[in-house]
Design an enzyme around this catalytic site. Structure first.
Site, PDB file in Angstrom:
ATOM      1  N   GLY A 179       0.840  -1.191   0.000  1.00  0.00           N
ATOM      2  CA  GLY A 179       0.000   0.000   0.000  1.00  0.00           C
ATOM      3  C   GLY A 179       0.874   1.239   0.000  1.00  0.00           C
ATOM      4  NE  ARG A 180      -1.184   7.160  -0.610  1.00  0.00           N
ATOM      5  CZ  ARG A 180      -2.344   7.641  -0.172  1.00  0.00           C
ATOM      6  NH1 ARG A 180      -3.470   7.122  -0.597  1.00  0.00           N
ATOM      7  NH2 ARG A 180      -2.378   8.614   0.688  1.00  0.00           N
ATOM      8  CD  GLU A 215       3.849   7.175  -0.601  1.00  0.00           C
ATOM      9  OE1 GLU A 215       3.132   8.162  -0.366  1.00  0.00           O
ATOM     10  OE2 GLU A 215       3.913   6.635  -1.719  1.00  0.00           O
ATOM     11  CB  CYS A 266       2.289  -4.720  -2.564  1.00  0.00           C
ATOM     12  SG  CYS A 266       1.519  -3.561  -3.699  1.00  0.00           S
ATOM     13  CG  HIS A 267       3.992  -0.046  -3.042  1.00  0.00           C
ATOM     14  ND1 HIS A 267       2.916  -0.640  -3.662  1.00  0.00           N
ATOM     15  CD2 HIS A 267       4.353   1.002  -3.836  1.00  0.00           C
ATOM     16  CE1 HIS A 267       2.636   0.014  -4.773  1.00  0.00           C
ATOM     17  NE2 HIS A 267       3.479   1.012  -4.910  1.00  0.00           N
ATOM     18  CE1 TYR A 283       1.187  -3.159  -8.719  1.00  0.00           C
ATOM     19  CE2 TYR A 283       2.421  -1.101  -8.745  1.00  0.00           C
ATOM     20  CZ  TYR A 283       1.339  -1.862  -9.170  1.00  0.00           C
ATOM     21  OH  TYR A 283       0.429  -1.334 -10.039  1.00  0.00           O
TER      22      TYR A 283
END
Length: 195
Positions: free
Chosen positions: A89-90, A93, A119-120, A139
């Site tokens: 997800g975000r 980051e 993923c991330h 990802y």
């Protein structure tokens, strides 16, 4: 099977399925999972986001559920945990900007403890400097960070349902990989499930 003590690093706008599904499945098979977020305490919640693949050039994003934390980030001692899970997800980051998050990841990598990232999630691994010589299935948009971090980035399958194991590291490209990713992580943990 002895229950493992597993740490899960999450943050606001973690991908909904990538936090909910592994958290519940790991509990279901008998492991103890502590889900933490920097700056938050047990009982508080993080917002989640649902990322979907609907034919656009990148994933779409919709509001997800709120996910309740069951442990307090400032109280954890990474040395007491057997394994680490990093959903995507975000959240990754900005979580990768937190020095304690990076130190936690470095501890698990240096101690050769199992790490599952999806993923991330590999963004945090790259920022922690633990990907040198590792092969990862992130990802695709995170592939350049894996390479810059000294790792090799594998492409996902056409359906994003593949996972990859490199020693203690288990990675997958997105939530469609859950069956393969969680199965591989359980194998690395030494968890035996008999039908």
């Amino acid at each position: 099977m002895a229950a493992k003590k597993i740490l899960m690093l999450v943050g606001d706008f973690v991908e909904d399925y990538e936090v909910m599904v592994p958290f519940q499945m790991l509990l279901m098979v008998g492991h103890n999972v502590s889900a933490v977020c920097p700056g938050k305490k047990a009982g508080e919640k993080v917002a989640t986001a649902i990322h979907d693949f609907e034919g656009h050039q990148t994933y779409s994003e919709k509001p997800g559920h709120n996910f309740q934390l069951n442990a307090t980030f400032d109280e954890i001692d990474a040395t007491t945990f057997d394994a680490l899970v990093i959903p995507g997800g975000r959240a990754p980051e900005y979580l990768r900007l937190n020095d304690k998050v990076l130190a936690i990841v470095q501890h698990f990598a240096e101690a050769d403890k199992p790490i599952a990232a999806i993923c991330h999630g590999p963004q945090i691994l790259a920022a922690a400097g633990v990907l040198k010589g590792k092969t990862v299935c992130p990802y695709p948009a995170c592939g350049p960070e894996v390479v810059i971090g000294g790792g090799t980035s594998l492409p996902p399958s056409d359906t994003f349902d593949n996972a990859h194991v490199d020693g203690n590291l288990v990675t997958g490209p997105a939530w469609p990989a859950h069956p393969a990713w969680i199965r591989a992580f359980l194998e690395v943990l030494g968890t035996k499930i008999e039908a």
